[in-house]
Design a protein around this motif. Structure first.
Motif, PDB file in Angstrom:
ATOM      1  N   GLU A 294       0.834  -1.204   0.000  1.00  0.00           N
ATOM      2  CA  GLU A 294       0.000   0.000   0.000  1.00  0.00           C
ATOM      3  C   GLU A 294       0.874   1.262   0.000  1.00  0.00           C
ATOM      4  OE1 GLU A 294      -3.521   2.297   0.057  1.00  0.00           O
ATOM      5  OE2 GLU A 294      -3.097   0.202  -0.440  1.00  0.00           O
ATOM      6  N   GLY A 295       1.947   1.229   0.811  1.00  0.00           N
ATOM      7  CA  GLY A 295       2.858   2.372   0.849  1.00  0.00           C
ATOM      8  C   GLY A 295       3.499   2.634  -0.497  1.00  0.00           C
ATOM      9  N   GLY A 296       3.877   1.559  -1.191  1.00  0.00           N
ATOM     10  CA  GLY A 296       4.484   1.713  -2.513  1.00  0.00           C
ATOM     11  C   GLY A 296       3.529   2.340  -3.514  1.00  0.00           C
ATOM     12  N   LYS A 297       2.267   1.909  -3.479  1.00  0.00           N
ATOM     13  CA  LYS A 297       1.269   2.467  -4.395  1.00  0.00           C
ATOM     14  C   LYS A 297       1.039   3.943  -4.116  1.00  0.00           C
ATOM     15  CE  LYS A 297      -1.287  -1.859  -5.185  1.00  0.00           C
ATOM     16  NZ  LYS A 297      -2.574  -2.575  -4.964  1.00  0.00           N
ATOM     17  N   LEU A 298       0.902   4.298  -2.844  1.00  0.00           N
ATOM     18  CA  LEU A 298       0.659   5.694  -2.478  1.00  0.00           C
ATOM     19  C   LEU A 298       1.857   6.573  -2.829  1.00  0.00           C
ATOM     20  CD1 LEU A 298      -1.052   5.042   0.961  1.00  0.00           C
ATOM     21  CD2 LEU A 298      -2.159   6.061  -1.044  1.00  0.00           C
ATOM     22  N   PHE A 299       3.040   6.053  -2.620  1.00  0.00           N
ATOM     23  CA  PHE A 299       4.251   6.813  -2.960  1.00  0.00           C
ATOM     24  C   PHE A 299       4.285   7.096  -4.455  1.00  0.00           C
ATOM     25  CE2 PHE A 299       8.663   7.722  -3.737  1.00  0.00           C
ATOM     26  CZ  PHE A 299       9.128   8.304  -2.568  1.00  0.00           C
ATOM     27  N   LYS A 305       2.406  11.678   2.447  1.00  0.00           N
ATOM     28  CA  LYS A 305       1.959  11.637   3.835  1.00  0.00           C
ATOM     29  C   LYS A 305       1.244  10.322   4.118  1.00  0.00           C
ATOM     30  CE  LYS A 305      -0.675  14.301   7.247  1.00  0.00           C
ATOM     31  NZ  LYS A 305      -1.502  15.527   7.476  1.00  0.00           N
ATOM     32  N   GLU A 306       0.335   9.940   3.205  1.00  0.00           N
ATOM     33  CA  GLU A 306      -0.382   8.675   3.375  1.00  0.00           C
ATOM     34  C   GLU A 306       0.561   7.477   3.248  1.00  0.00           C
ATOM     35  OE1 GLU A 306      -1.140  11.139   1.431  1.00  0.00           O
ATOM     36  OE2 GLU A 306      -3.264  11.707   1.599  1.00  0.00           O
ATOM     37  N   ALA A 307       1.541   7.577   2.338  1.00  0.00           N
ATOM     38  CA  ALA A 307       2.509   6.488   2.174  1.00  0.00           C
ATOM     39  C   ALA A 307       3.325   6.309   3.445  1.00  0.00           C
ATOM     40  CB  ALA A 307       3.431   6.787   0.992  1.00  0.00           C
ATOM     41  N   ARG A 308       3.673   7.430   4.080  1.00  0.00           N
ATOM     42  CA  ARG A 308       4.456   7.347   5.322  1.00  0.00           C
ATOM     43  C   ARG A 308       3.684   6.599   6.401  1.00  0.00           C
ATOM     44  NH1 ARG A 308       6.521   9.121  10.035  1.00  0.00           N
ATOM     45  NH2 ARG A 308       8.671   9.948  10.042  1.00  0.00           N
ATOM     46  N   VAL A 309       2.376   6.883   6.497  1.00  0.00           N
ATOM     47  CA  VAL A 309       1.535   6.186   7.480  1.00  0.00           C
ATOM     48  C   VAL A 309       1.541   4.683   7.213  1.00  0.00           C
ATOM     49  CG1 VAL A 309      -0.827   5.904   8.335  1.00  0.00           C
ATOM     50  CG2 VAL A 309       0.077   8.203   7.913  1.00  0.00           C
ATOM     51  N   ALA A 310       1.433   4.309   5.925  1.00  0.00           N
ATOM     52  CA  ALA A 310       1.419   2.881   5.575  1.00  0.00           C
ATOM     53  C   ALA A 310       2.750   2.216   5.942  1.00  0.00           C
ATOM     54  CB  ALA A 310       1.146   2.718   4.083  1.00  0.00           C
ATOM     55  N   TYR A 311       3.848   2.900   5.685  1.00  0.00           N
ATOM     56  CA  TYR A 311       5.165   2.332   6.026  1.00  0.00           C
ATOM     57  C   TYR A 311       5.343   2.238   7.544  1.00  0.00           C
ATOM     58  CZ  TYR A 311       6.718   2.579   1.168  1.00  0.00           C
ATOM     59  OH  TYR A 311       6.861   2.386  -0.188  1.00  0.00           O
ATOM     60  N   ILE A 332      10.458   5.328   4.732  1.00  0.00           N
ATOM     61  CA  ILE A 332       9.916   6.409   5.572  1.00  0.00           C
ATOM     62  C   ILE A 332      10.739   7.677   5.404  1.00  0.00           C
ATOM     63  CG2 ILE A 332       9.584   7.154   7.969  1.00  0.00           C
ATOM     64  CD1 ILE A 332       8.852   4.227   8.636  1.00  0.00           C
ATOM     65  N   ALA A 333      12.063   7.529   5.376  1.00  0.00           N
ATOM     66  CA  ALA A 333      12.942   8.688   5.210  1.00  0.00           C
ATOM     67  C   ALA A 333      12.702   9.354   3.852  1.00  0.00           C
ATOM     68  CB  ALA A 333      14.403   8.263   5.331  1.00  0.00           C
ATOM     69  N   GLN A 334      12.465   8.552   2.810  1.00  0.00           N
ATOM     70  CA  GLN A 334      12.207   9.127   1.488  1.00  0.00           C
ATOM     71  C   GLN A 334      10.867   9.860   1.452  1.00  0.00           C
ATOM     72  OE1 GLN A 334      12.773   6.264  -1.647  1.00  0.00           O
ATOM     73  NE2 GLN A 334      14.887   5.826  -1.064  1.00  0.00           N
ATOM     74  N   CYS A 335       9.871   9.354   2.169  1.00  0.00           N
ATOM     75  CA  CYS A 335       8.599  10.077   2.266  1.00  0.00           C
ATOM     76  C   CYS A 335       8.817  11.449   2.898  1.00  0.00           C
ATOM     77  CB  CYS A 335       7.590   9.275   3.098  1.00  0.00           C
ATOM     78  SG  CYS A 335       6.950   7.791   2.288  1.00  0.00           S
ATOM     79  N   ASP A 336       9.600  11.483   3.975  1.00  0.00           N
ATOM     80  CA  ASP A 336       9.886  12.763   4.636  1.00  0.00           C
ATOM     81  C   ASP A 336      10.625  13.710   3.694  1.00  0.00           C
ATOM     82  OD1 ASP A 336       8.701  11.891   6.962  1.00  0.00           O
ATOM     83  OD2 ASP A 336      10.579  11.202   7.871  1.00  0.00           O
ATOM     84  N   THR A 337      11.614  13.173   2.976  1.00  0.00           N
ATOM     85  CA  THR A 337      12.392  13.997   2.044  1.00  0.00           C
ATOM     86  C   THR A 337      11.506  14.571   0.945  1.00  0.00           C
ATOM     87  OG1 THR A 337      14.403  12.706   2.443  1.00  0.00           O
ATOM     88  CG2 THR A 337      14.318  13.989   0.412  1.00  0.00           C
TER      89      THR A 337
END
Length: 524
Positions: A294-299, A305-311, A332-337
């Protein structure tokens, strides 16, 4: 191989045919020596990763100071990622590589070299395999003129490829302990390796001797031509040696495994088990894998933000496998970046719109914010390559097209471990030719003059350093040179220095509009 050892290896091979649980991998890596290359990275080093997919997640659990440069899609269809390890970090970094949202990964532990990039292909394969070295202290071959590689496997039709000039003989026989196990023996005449090395050393000496002849005043044209022939022959011999010492192991639908034999000597014997990695799709039908997917799809949809929650949910899952933590942490770090740089880019673009609306903005003001927006979006595009970012980067580049690229150099002496004096009178030349060149191309000032005589249209002097070693140049962004050449005075003991634009921009500091670079020129 004695019978007891054959029995033990057979049991080992049978064991690895069981589902590997957390070790299962859909993707694999294989060395690609033809893509290795030197780059002036200021002492840093790293790897090139080539993949048919642009959604790689690259984690380095034992490295803190790194950078990833995404070079986009190449003409051959591979996406190129350069992972640079900063000087001072471990020289044997561990790379854990997966596709975003996928729990399967491949691992590389590679000793890196300064100013050198080591290439790997990252590929999805139907039947992944790996090697496990089984060499024991008492393994040896009785013939001093030969070295032996021995591969034990249960994989049908496994192939071992050697370079034709290696002169190796390859035999394949069933194991006496178990006919379902195949033993492939590769016998290598060590003279083929030592002769190749001796040939390279001789060519190096010949090049040095010929180079000395070119330093004589008014050296004839044939002397220079001979040097060029010898250097071309040396480059070819070194390339052939890299291919010579690479043995490939592969089967139908598998990844290619590479064995480096550069260290083989007479009587040496190396033993390997070649193992199938059994991938069972239902192994990872877990809560953790569902969150990662799910995180990969959202990313990919740029919903960071949603991808980070999934990760985070994947990280906190009860069924998380410890070996997945580095990939999840990196995701998670890449979502933040991406969230950070998207926000900064949006602010810069908003500021450009405000300046245009007010109608009193100068070109320099617009360029400053356009430059910032471009760099911020390039950072996001490195981690999530997408047409959305590419088109906006192109828009910013169009705004900046008429702004010259200003580079300010400070040129100083470099004496082994310390800086010396500032260097005045260093000529700065651009190179716009098509053939690749390096600092070695310009081994002497006289040789540089000969090159200018032949190919002067490819070179142009654009500046010279003042008494403080300072020189500033302005380049047309729409027609950047291949590289920059720094030519000290003829009577100095300083070597000519050449840098490609990629190398220069990697090491330079400053903004998109103006860069600063401190050039250290080696004093003989």
């Amino acid at each position: 191989m004695n019978k007891m050892r054959q029995v033990l290896l057979t049991l080992f091979l049978m064991a690895v045919l069981l589902p590997l649980g957390a070790q299962n991998q859909y993707i694999s890596n294989s060395r690609c020596t033809t893509e290795d290359r030197f780059e002036d990275l200021g002492g840093d080093g790293g790897v090139i990763l080539l993949s048919r997919h642009k959604d790689l997640v690259i984690a380095l659990p034992n490295v803190k100071n790194k950078s990833i440069r995404f070079n986009g899609e190449r003409p051959d269809g591979y996406y190129e990622f350069c992972v640079i390890i900063k000087e001072g970090e471990t020289r044997t970094p561990k790379f854990e590589i997966s596709r975003r949202g996928n729990v399967y990964k491949t691992e590389i532990v590679q000793r890196i070299q300064p100013n050198f990039l080591i290439a790997y292909k990252i590929e999805e394969v139907q039947n992944p395999i790996r090697t496990d070295e089984q060499t024991q202290a008492n393994d040896a071959y009785m013939d001093a003129s030969m070295a032996v590689l021995e591969f034990t496997t249960t994989i049908k039709d496994l192939k071992v490829d050697c370079h034709s000039q290696l002169g190796a003989t390859i035999e394949s026989n069933p194991s006496a302990a178990d006919p379902s196990v195949t033993i492939i023996t590769v016998k290598i005449p060590v003279a083929s390796l030592s002769d190749a090395l001796q040939h390279i050393e001789k060519l190096k000496k010949d090049c040095a001797a010929q180079d000395a002849k070119t330093r004589v005043e008014n050296a004839p044209e044939e002397v220079w031509n001979k040097l060029e022939e010898l250097e071309a022959e040396l480059a070819k011999a070194e390339s052939q040696y890299r291919e010579l010492v690479n043995v490939e192991v592969y089967g139908e639908g598998t990844n290619r495994l590479n064995i480096d034999i550069s260290g083989l000597t007479g009587r040496m014997k190396k033993c390997y088990a070649v193992l199938p990695i059994v991938v069972e799709k239902n192994v990872y039908v877990t809560q953790c894998s569902a969150f990662m997917n799910e995180g990969g799809k959202l990313f990919g949809m740029r919903k960071y933000k949603e991808a980070r929650v999934a990760y985070e949910d994947a990280w906190n899952s009860e069924d998380i496998i410890p070996s997945l933590r580095p990939a999840i942490r990196e995701s998670i770090a890449q979502c933040d970046t991406c969230m950070l740089y998207e926000t900064l880019a949006a602010r810069s673009i908003k500021k450009i719109a405000e300046l245009k609306k007010n109608g009193n903005a100068t070109q320099e003001e617009v360029a400053r914010y356009a430059s910032a927006a471009k760099e911020f979006m390039e950072m996001v595009n490195t981690y999530n390559p997408d047409d959305f970012y590419r088109t906006r980067i192109e828009r910013m580049e169009n705004l900046l097209a008429e702004m010259p690229l200003k580079i300010r150099f400070t040129i100083v002496e470099w004496k082994t471990l310390n800086e010396g004096n500032k260097i005045p009178g260093v000529e700065v030349w651009t190179y716009k030719g098509e053939l690749p060149v390096s600092s070695n191309t310009f081994s002497s000032d006289r040789r540089f003059e000969k090159i200018i005589e032949k190919n002067g249209v490819d070179y142009a002097q654009v500046g010279v350093s003042d008494e403080q070693g300072l020189v500033e140049i302005n380049l047309d962004r729409t027609s950047l040179p291949q590289g920059i050449l720094f030519r000290p005075g003829k009577d100095s003991n300083i070597k000519i220095k050449y840098m490609t634009m990629n190398e220069l921009m990697y090491q330079a500091h400053g903004t998109y509009i103006e860069k600063q670079f401190r050039l250290k020129m080696y004093v003989k």
